[in-house]
Design a protein around this motif. Structure first.
Motif, PDB file in Angstrom:
ATOM      1  N   LEU A  67       0.860  -1.191   0.000  1.00 57.72           N
ATOM      2  CA  LEU A  67       0.000   0.000   0.000  1.00 57.72           C
ATOM      3  C   LEU A  67       0.894   1.237   0.000  1.00 57.72           C
ATOM      4  CD1 LEU A  67      -2.642  -1.190   2.635  1.00 57.72           C
ATOM      5  CD2 LEU A  67      -2.721  -1.423   0.134  1.00 57.72           C
ATOM      6  N   GLN A  68       1.660   1.408  -1.048  1.00 58.33           N
ATOM      7  CA  GLN A  68       2.688   2.444  -1.106  1.00 58.33           C
ATOM      8  C   GLN A  68       2.125   3.727  -1.716  1.00 58.33           C
ATOM      9  OE1 GLN A  68       5.267  -0.578  -2.963  1.00 58.33           O
ATOM     10  NE2 GLN A  68       6.843   0.084  -1.541  1.00 58.33           N
ATOM     11  N   GLY A  69       1.332   4.404  -0.900  1.00 59.02           N
ATOM     12  CA  GLY A  69       0.717   5.641  -1.343  1.00 59.02           C
ATOM     13  C   GLY A  69       0.090   6.363  -0.174  1.00 59.02           C
ATOM     14  N   VAL A  70      -0.550   7.497  -0.463  1.00 59.35           N
ATOM     15  CA  VAL A  70      -1.265   8.263   0.559  1.00 59.35           C
ATOM     16  C   VAL A  70      -2.672   8.534   0.055  1.00 59.35           C
ATOM     17  CG1 VAL A  70       0.843   9.310   1.459  1.00 59.35           C
ATOM     18  CG2 VAL A  70      -0.478  10.510  -0.305  1.00 59.35           C
ATOM     19  N   ALA A  71      -3.597   8.699   0.997  1.00 60.23           N
ATOM     20  CA  ALA A  71      -5.000   8.903   0.641  1.00 60.23           C
ATOM     21  C   ALA A  71      -5.671   9.750   1.705  1.00 60.23           C
ATOM     22  CB  ALA A  71      -5.716   7.559   0.511  1.00 60.23           C
ATOM     23  N   ALA A  72      -6.817  10.296   1.354  1.00 59.35           N
ATOM     24  CA  ALA A  72      -7.620  11.046   2.311  1.00 59.35           C
ATOM     25  C   ALA A  72      -8.413  10.079   3.181  1.00 59.35           C
ATOM     26  CB  ALA A  72      -8.580  11.978   1.577  1.00 59.35           C
ATOM     27  N   SER A  73      -8.424  10.335   4.455  1.00 55.51           N
ATOM     28  CA  SER A  73      -9.269   9.567   5.361  1.00 55.51           C
ATOM     29  C   SER A  73     -10.709  10.053   5.243  1.00 55.51           C
ATOM     30  CB  SER A  73      -8.788   9.744   6.806  1.00 55.51           C
ATOM     31  OG  SER A  73      -9.754   9.270   7.731  1.00 55.51           O
TER      32      SER A  73
END
Length: 266
Positions: A53-59
Motif C-alpha cells: 500500500l505504497q501511497g497516501v490517501a484522504a481519510s
C-alpha cells in the motif's frame, strides 16, 4: 482457509496518490475485492488481506492525507455501514508488507515506519492483526507492543487466531547489507521452519510465481513450497493482474496494491 471461489470479485475501490516513475505523483485506485474460502477464523465474519500500500490517501474523517493503509482501516466502518463488509470488530487483518510511502507520495521505493497502519486497524476495532514486514517497512515487535496480543509481526514464527494457524516470513531474498533482505539460504531456512508447523495460512512478502503468465515471483521459494503448500499462501512485492494462482494442493493470493476480503459462504 482453503479457497473455494473461482476468483476475486471487486466490491469497491479507494482513490489514492502514489509516486510516479521519473518523479512526481500520480492518481491510482486501490481495488477492494472479495474471495470465498471454506472457513474463516472463529470469532470473525471475514479476513482482510492486503499489502504493498505504497501511497497516501484522504481519510473519510478528513484532515491531511495519511498512509494508504491508515485510510483503508478508516474506511472499514464506512463500508460496513454501506453493507459491503461486516463490522470491523468481526474482521481480522493480514498484512503482507510494504505499507510505507513518502509523505507526498513523490518518491518511489521510499522506506519508513509503518506502525501507524497496524495501529489504525486496531483503532478501527479489528480483533487481531497479523503480518510480515516488507523490504521497505521499518517496524519491529517493540513498535507494536502497546497493541498487546492483538498484533503479531511474524518472521519465522507462527500464531493461532480462531483455530487457524498463521505463519510468516518477512523481507525478500537479496544483499543482507541492504534493509529487509536476507541471503537465500537463510530465507529458505525460515520458510522451512514455519512450514514444519503446518500452517493453514503462510504470509510472505516475496512469494512464489503463479501458474499463469503475468504472475512473477521467486521460483526457488515456489519450489520449496510446492511439496508442502499450505491451503493459502499470501504474498505481494510484485504485482499480478490476476491475483489468484494454484500452488500444489493450495492457492497463492497476491495482494500487491490490492485488498481482498476473505469470506465463508454458508
Amino acid at each position: 482457509m482453503r479457497v473455494t471461489g473461482p476468483g476475486v470479485d471487486a466490491i469497491t475501490e479507494l482513490g489514492y496518490q502514489r509516486a510516479r516513475p521519473g518523479g512526481g505523483t500520480a492518481a491510482a485506485r486501490l481495488t477492494v475485492g472479495r474471495l470465498d474460502v471454506a472457513t474463516v477464523p472463529e470469532g470473525c465474519d471475514a479476513v482482510l488481506v492486503t499489502g504493498d500500500l505504497q501511497g497516501v490517501a484522504a481519510s473519510p474523517w478528513g484532515g491531511p492525507p495519511v498512509l494508504l493503509g491508515v485510510a483503508l482501516a478508516d474506511y472499514l466502518s464506512v463500508w460496513s455501514e454501506q453493507g459491503l463488509l461486516p463490522p470491523p470488530g468481526r474482521v481480522g487483518v493480514v498484512l503482507a508488507g510494504d505499507l510505507y510511502s513518502a509523505p507526498l507520495a513523490d518518491q518511489r521505493g521510499a522506506s519508513g515506519a509503518v506502525d501507524d497502519v497496524w495501529l489504525a486497524f486496531a483503532a478501527a476495532g479489528c480483533p487481531w492483526i497479523v503480518g510480515v514486514a516488507g523490504n521497505h517497512d521499518v517496524v519491529s515487535p517493540d513498535d507494536l507492543r502497546d497493541l498487546g496480543p492483538t498484533a503479531a509481526l511474524l518472521d519465522g514464527t507462527c500464531v493461532d487466531r480462531g483455530a487457524v494457524r498463521f505463519a510468516g516470513v518477512g523481507g525478500i531474498v537479496g544483499d543482507p547489507d541492504r534493509p529487509g533482505r536476507r541471503r537465500e539460504n537463510l530465507q529458505l531456512t525460515s520458510i522451512d521452519a514455519v512450514l514444519a508447523s503446518n500452517p493453514d495460512v503462510l504470509v510472505l512478502h516475496e512469494g512464489p510465481p503463479g501458474d499463469r503468465i503475468g504472475q512473477p515471483g521467486n521460483s526457488t521459494i515456489g519450489a520449496r513450497l510446492r511439496a508442502q503448500a499450505p491451503a493459502l499462501t499470501v504474498c505481494g512485492h510484485v504485482h499480478w493482474n490476476a491475483p489468484l494462482a494454484r500452488l500444489g494442493d493450495g492457492h497463492v493470493l497476491n495482494v500487491d496494491d490490492r485488498a481482498v476480503i476473505l469470506t465463508s459462504s454458508p
